[in-house]
Design an enzyme around this catalytic site. Structure first.
Site, PDB file in Angstrom:
ATOM      1  N   VAL B 156     119.484  -8.183 -96.019  1.00  0.00           N
ATOM      2  CA  VAL B 156     119.088  -6.762 -95.922  1.00  0.00           C
ATOM      3  C   VAL B 156     117.831  -6.609 -96.777  1.00  0.00           C
ATOM      4  O   VAL B 156     117.812  -7.013 -97.935  1.00  0.00           O
ATOM      5  CB  VAL B 156     120.105  -5.769 -96.529  1.00  0.00           C
ATOM      6  CG1 VAL B 156     119.844  -4.352 -96.003  1.00  0.00           C
ATOM      7  CG2 VAL B 156     121.526  -6.187 -96.295  1.00  0.00           C
ATOM      8  N   GLU B 157     116.800  -5.995 -96.215  1.00  0.00           N
ATOM      9  CA  GLU B 157     115.596  -5.702 -96.982  1.00  0.00           C
ATOM     10  C   GLU B 157     115.721  -4.298 -97.569  1.00  0.00           C
ATOM     11  O   GLU B 157     115.812  -3.323 -96.824  1.00  0.00           O
ATOM     12  CB  GLU B 157     114.357  -5.806 -96.095  1.00  0.00           C
ATOM     13  CG  GLU B 157     114.103  -7.238 -95.635  1.00  0.00           C
ATOM     14  CD  GLU B 157     112.923  -7.333 -94.675  1.00  0.00           C
ATOM     15  OE1 GLU B 157     111.873  -7.846 -95.082  1.00  0.00           O
ATOM     16  OE2 GLU B 157     113.060  -6.893 -93.516  1.00  0.00           O
ATOM     17  N   VAL B 158     115.753  -4.214 -98.875  1.00  0.00           N
ATOM     18  CA  VAL B 158     115.844  -2.927 -99.560  1.00  0.00           C
ATOM     19  C   VAL B 158     114.428  -2.544 -99.989  1.00  0.00           C
ATOM     20  O   VAL B 158     113.790  -3.257-100.765  1.00  0.00           O
ATOM     21  CB  VAL B 158     116.790  -3.017-100.774  1.00  0.00           C
ATOM     22  CG1 VAL B 158     116.749  -1.716-101.582  1.00  0.00           C
ATOM     23  CG2 VAL B 158     118.213  -3.318-100.304  1.00  0.00           C
TER      24      VAL B 158
END
Lengths: 318, 318
Positions: B156-158
């Protein structure tokens, strides 16, 4: 020349050079039941090769011989010249120096029966550059560039030069396939062939993102190992995009093409310059991460998982 | 605000939008034992979500609940507004349209308790662009961009915007980690974030090589699936280069830097132009391959291997 004449009886492979790549090729050839005649001028090369073979026996998928045969079907020779008449295929793994390769290939070409393919593991030099002093049959010379380690990773890039005969290229592809490898035909000599170019594309952008402080070195890698790379181990970029377009590559291109352009434009504007101070910044940031990890453990884990991954892909497709 | 205040009791997640991404997030949240309140205005969305959950139950790694709990711990609501007070974290998966997101986020911000994180699955729009009409607390809004499908792929890219509070970003990373995901912090808003940029880099070069006839579409993909991708599933570009440099990234850069530059220069000279006729050539060459394969089988095989690969990576690191 008919298709079947190129490699009439492929039983014995000549391996020139037993560095990491040459030793691994030797392990693969032996595990597939071939005889190998191998040479390397480095002191102690014979013993090192034996150690390498013993160490890697268990990791080779689908060995066709016993460990005993594997360890005894090769002959390490000081001078390969007197054996060149007994060899059906040559895999060359010498240093990546143009003068060296030119001299070596002129010698091999002159002394090997003219139907025998001479494949070079060269990762950078195209064969057109080092056949210039050959006088006998340059049509049987080409690149067979493996991905390290060759006894494990299926990819081999087969790169003919303009004068390589189709028969020899085809025979080389068939030979590698018969070893359980996945050869890819590179139809035009291109700097870096295919794999190194794709790798360079990823690295250049990765270096830019890290040196600009967009993401840490560790998390850049995680983006690949926990995301992109998982997919690419199973479907390549074209198939991934086709599946992403619901089965239609052009749907994907129509839908994501404009975004792709925006991203690429921004990437051009922030291109990494290896000769600038950015390279120092990058190295410092990488060091920050690497100094905190155990490389030996990471490498062992990688190799173990790689063996498992290749095995499960092979089993699943069988 | 202290670290612990951001997500005081994270038991209930609100999911806005149940397309492919929203449904998969829902499956993950439920399998991890969370309660989910979910909404989607599309006709039949409720039934489709149930079908999705049932279909994917067995592929979710490390489920913490029984199948019964998994299938019953969610509430599909027509109007989520009356439930916003009961929700501890929002995962938004609406259409990628700026006007739509601006309106939606203004509404969610106004009606959700101000400590609750609102994460958007947006793959393209940065959150700074769609918080412009929010009036309450934009510090708790950020991007949580998953890699498809979220219930399976760990990445997941935060991506916080400039005004996102560190507390909220940290809490979001911790929340995703608690679900078994591998979140990556993108420290500066960047078009395409990280994964899409790296993917674009590979695709642009792949498209160029195929349209120029250097390699076929099928063999381009094979270069990745039988070589590069196998490695990238296990070590990212930085670690790969570090191991390639015998444990020293700068050894690798010193040794391969000049070659890298040559390759990149050649790549620039042959850059793929999506608006030129090259795009048609590319599509034809891709079609040549795709028309000969069974996409359904390929996709099933990919998913099956992906589950196995993620499982073996998780087991091996435990």
């Amino acid at each position: 020349m008919s298709k079947n004449m190129a490699l009439p009886t492929l039983k014995t492979v000549g391996v020139i050079g037993t560095g990491v790549i040459g030793a691994s090729w030797t392990a693969l050839f032996l595990a597939r039941g071939l005889k190998v005649i191998v040479t390397d001028p480095a002191p102690g090369a014979d013993g090192k090769l034996r150690d390498y073979l013993l160490k890697h026996w268990l990791t080779i998928p689908n060995a066709k011989v016993t460990q005993d045969q594997y360890l005894n079907n090769f002959k390490f020779v000081k001078d390969i010249d007197t054996h060149l008449g007994d060899i059906d295929f040559i895999q060359e793994n010498g240093p990546e120096r143009l003068d060296f390769k030119r001299h070596l290939f002129a010698h091999l070409d002159a002394n090997t029966p003219e139907h025998v393919v001479i494949a070079s593991s060269s990762s950078g030099l195209p064969s057109s550059e080092f056949i210039t002093e050959c006088t006998k049959n340059t049509a049987r010379i080409l690149i067979g560039h493996p991905f390290n380690p060759p006894h494990l990773v299926p990819l081999v890039e087969v790169v003919p030069h303009r004068g390589t005969g189709d028969t020899y290229a085809t025979a080389t592809l068939e030979f590698y396939r018969s070893l359980g490898k996945d050869p890819v035909l590179v139809k035009k000599e291109t700097p870096g062939f295919i794999a190194n170019r794709l790798q360079a594309a990823v690295c250049a952008e990765a270096y830019s993102l890290i040196s600009r402080g967009v993401v840490s070195a560790e998390e850049l890698d995680k983006t690949v190992t926990s995301g992109l790379g998982l997919r690419w181990a199973l479907t390549g970029p074209i198939m991934t995009n086709t599946l992403g377009g619901g089965g239609y590559f052009n749907h994907f291109m129509n839908h994501l093409g404009p975004a792709l352009k925006t991203w690429l434009d921004d990437m051009h504007q922030h291109e990494f310059d290896i000769d600038s101070r950015d390279a120092d910044v990058l190295e410092d940031k990488v060091k920050d991460w690497i100094s905190r990890v155990n490389l030996k453990e990471i490498e062992e884990r990688r190799d173990e998982l790689l063996v498992g991954l290749i095995r499960s892909k092979t089993e699943r497709s069988a």
